[in-house]
Scaffold this active site. Structure first.
Site, PDB file in Angstrom:
ATOM      1  CG  HIS A 177      -1.209   3.575   4.184  1.00  0.00           C
ATOM      2  ND1 HIS A 177      -1.476   2.113   4.010  1.00  0.00           N
ATOM      3  CD2 HIS A 177      -0.632   3.378   5.492  1.00  0.00           C
ATOM      4  CE1 HIS A 177      -1.182   1.262   4.802  1.00  0.00           C
ATOM      5  NE2 HIS A 177      -0.445   1.917   5.954  1.00  0.00           N
TER       6      HIS A 177
ATOM      7  CB  CYS B  51      -0.981   0.262   1.067  1.00  0.00           C
ATOM      8  SG  CYS B  51      -2.107  -1.330   1.372  1.00  0.00           S
TER       9      CYS B  51
END
Length: 506
Positions: free
Chosen positions: A144, A94
């Protein structure tokens, strides 16, 4: 008296002038007519809608041939879009993908190769890049990239130029996920299943931009179909009875029950996303702005779901289920009402150089990716083109695939080198499930040599000597936890992990 006209020199000159005036008038009329019919140069650049899913592998759509999943809206979009069939995530994890997308740079340049790292503020963030090119910017969903805790408040100065903000660092509690907005550190919560709520917010944002003289760039960053899979809408899970799920031939039968249980929720998440994307596209149609909006649908990385015996929920590895991602580009002024398939591979740092090249926008000097816009504008392919993807510090995968690697993807092959040398070679056109490793086949010796040269050239271009994982951890002074991510406590906070983070946080 003779009735014929007398052609004196003066009369002949006057006649010529009359004809010239008549011809000039006709020519001017034709020019005016043609100018009136010619396409007008758009007053502003097209808006950009970047739809980013989390952990949606390239094969998990109807248009890609998955026999289980229901994605009618994406299937229709694929028919009307440019479909990059060989798109890969630069690191199928991610945070590394998102850092590369936001900077146009490789993880070996930024040090962003683990989850939960902080993207240094010295990097030229994509929101700032777009704002500098005349766009209003918006970000909704999973971020993120802040590296200071999955529940930490991200103040405006760390949002990398995104003005409209309804986002959180990371939250996979999809039925009660949080976000922050404005200048308030007070935690907010999406109502119900967050995919639906985020889609509704995206529609509201777009509606509010209709009178804006500037184009918008909206990033809609969904958290699904990333696990937990069982939290997908129950009514959609019922569409995928585990006993009826057809598994690909590269999933061991011994894992069948476990994989089908996870796949039920995974596909339900995918269907919910498909419905939401269909709703969003219909809204653009209703507003009459779909034709002037550049739309991208893609994912940060894939999901193994038991393929090759790798546990469900895993990514990171160089295999297709992990590394390959869907990538649709929809922009009718470019391709009309029908789409086409592109075989030229693309990797994460190439995405925005390519979009900027397509839109005739300046490409930042800091970007390391390739501008592949000629593939789009010239309806062509780049023969022999190869792209680089990698894993610097493996984590979360036991067995033979849990190792460092460097890989190249071409239109036909996947070639992977480990620290021990040539490791994997797959003919993806003939063997899409990558069942047969050709690395030691004598007939492919020349292919291995050619692809290894391509890999060496790409590594040389990036200044990457392909060291063991510890070299990169030492270089950026990182100490990952047991699962390979930067550790954080129950409150979702982490201590500073790098000199740059300490500087940013001070």
């Amino acid at each position: 008296m003779n009735s014929k006209a007398v052609h004196t020199p003066f009369a002949m000159l006057a006649d010529r002038m009359r004809h010239r005036v008549y011809f000039t008038g006709c020519l001017c009329a034709w020019i005016v007519l043609l100018l009136g019919c010619a396409p007008k140069k758009p007053e502003k650049k097209p808006s950009i809608l970047y739809i980013l899913a989390d952990q949606w592998r390239a094969s998990a759509t109807g248009y890609a041939g998955d026999p289980n999943v229901r994605t009618p809206h994406l299937d229709q979009l694929a028919k009307q879009s440019i479909n990059f069939q060989n798109a890969v995530s630069v690191i199928p994890v991610c945070t590394p993908y998102r850092a590369s997308l936001m900077t146009g740079r490789y993880p070996t340049s930024t040090g962003m190769f683990l989850n939960d790292l902080h993207l240094p503020l010295t990097e030229y963030g994509l929101g700032d890049v777009l704002a500098d090119r005349g766009y209003t910017t918006a970000y909704i969903g999973k971020w993120h990239l802040d590296g200071q805790g999955r529940h930490a408040y991200i103040p405006p100065e760390r949002r990398r130029g995104f003005a409209y903000w309804k986002a959180a660092e990371c939250d996979h509690d999809y039925n009660q996920s949080h976000y922050y907005t404005g200048n308030s550190p007070e935690k907010q919560y999406w109502e119900g299943y967050d995919v639906y709520a985020q889609t509704a917010d995206a529609k509201a944002y777009i509606a509010g931009q209709l009178e804006n003289e500037k184009p918008f760039a909206l990033f809609l960053s969904y958290g699904t179909p990333h696990f937990p899979h069982h939290t997908a809408p129950e009514e959609l899970q019922q569409n995928y009875p585990p006993g009826e799920i057809i598994l690909p031939a590269n999933v061991p039968e011994s894992m069948g029950e476990q994989v089908r249980k996870e796949a039920q929720g995974y596909y339900a998440h995918c269907e919910a996303l498909d419905q939401s994307i269909g709703d969003l596209l219909a809204y653009l149609d209703a507003l009459g702005i779909r034709e002037e909006t550049l739309i991208v649908f893609t994912s940060d990385h894939g999901e193994m779901l038991g393929s090759h015996g790798v546990r469900p929920k895993a990514k990171q590895v160089p295999l297709a289920e992990s590394a390959r991602i869907p990538f649709l580009l929809h922009y009718p002024p470019l391709h009309g009402k029908s789409g086409r398939t592109v075989q030229t591979p693309i990797t994460t740092p190439d995405i925005f150089p390519t979009l900027f090249g397509l839109l005739d926008l300046p490409i930042p000097d800091t970007y390391e990716g390739d501008d592949l816009s000629s593939v789009l504008t010239e309806n062509s392919e780049i023969e022999g083109h190869a792209v680089l993807y990698m894993q610097l510090a493996p984590w979360g995968v036991a067995g033979p695939y849990g190792r460092e690697y460097r890989a190249v993807k071409t239109a036909q092959y996947t070639y992977v080198r480990s620290l021990d040398g040539p490791w994997l070679l797959f003919n993806d056109q003939k063997d899409p499930l990558q069942l047969t490793n050709l690395i030691e086949e004598p007939a492919y010796e020349a292919i291995v040599s050619q692809l290894d040269e391509k890999l060496e050239a790409l590594l040389g271009k990036r200044g990457d000597a392909f060291h063991p994982a510890q070299w990169y951890l030492d270089r950026w002074q990182l100490k990952p936890g047991a699962h390979g991510s930067i550790p954080y406590d129950k409150e979702g906070t982490v201590p500073p992990q790098s000199p740059q983070l300490r500087k940013d946080a001070s």
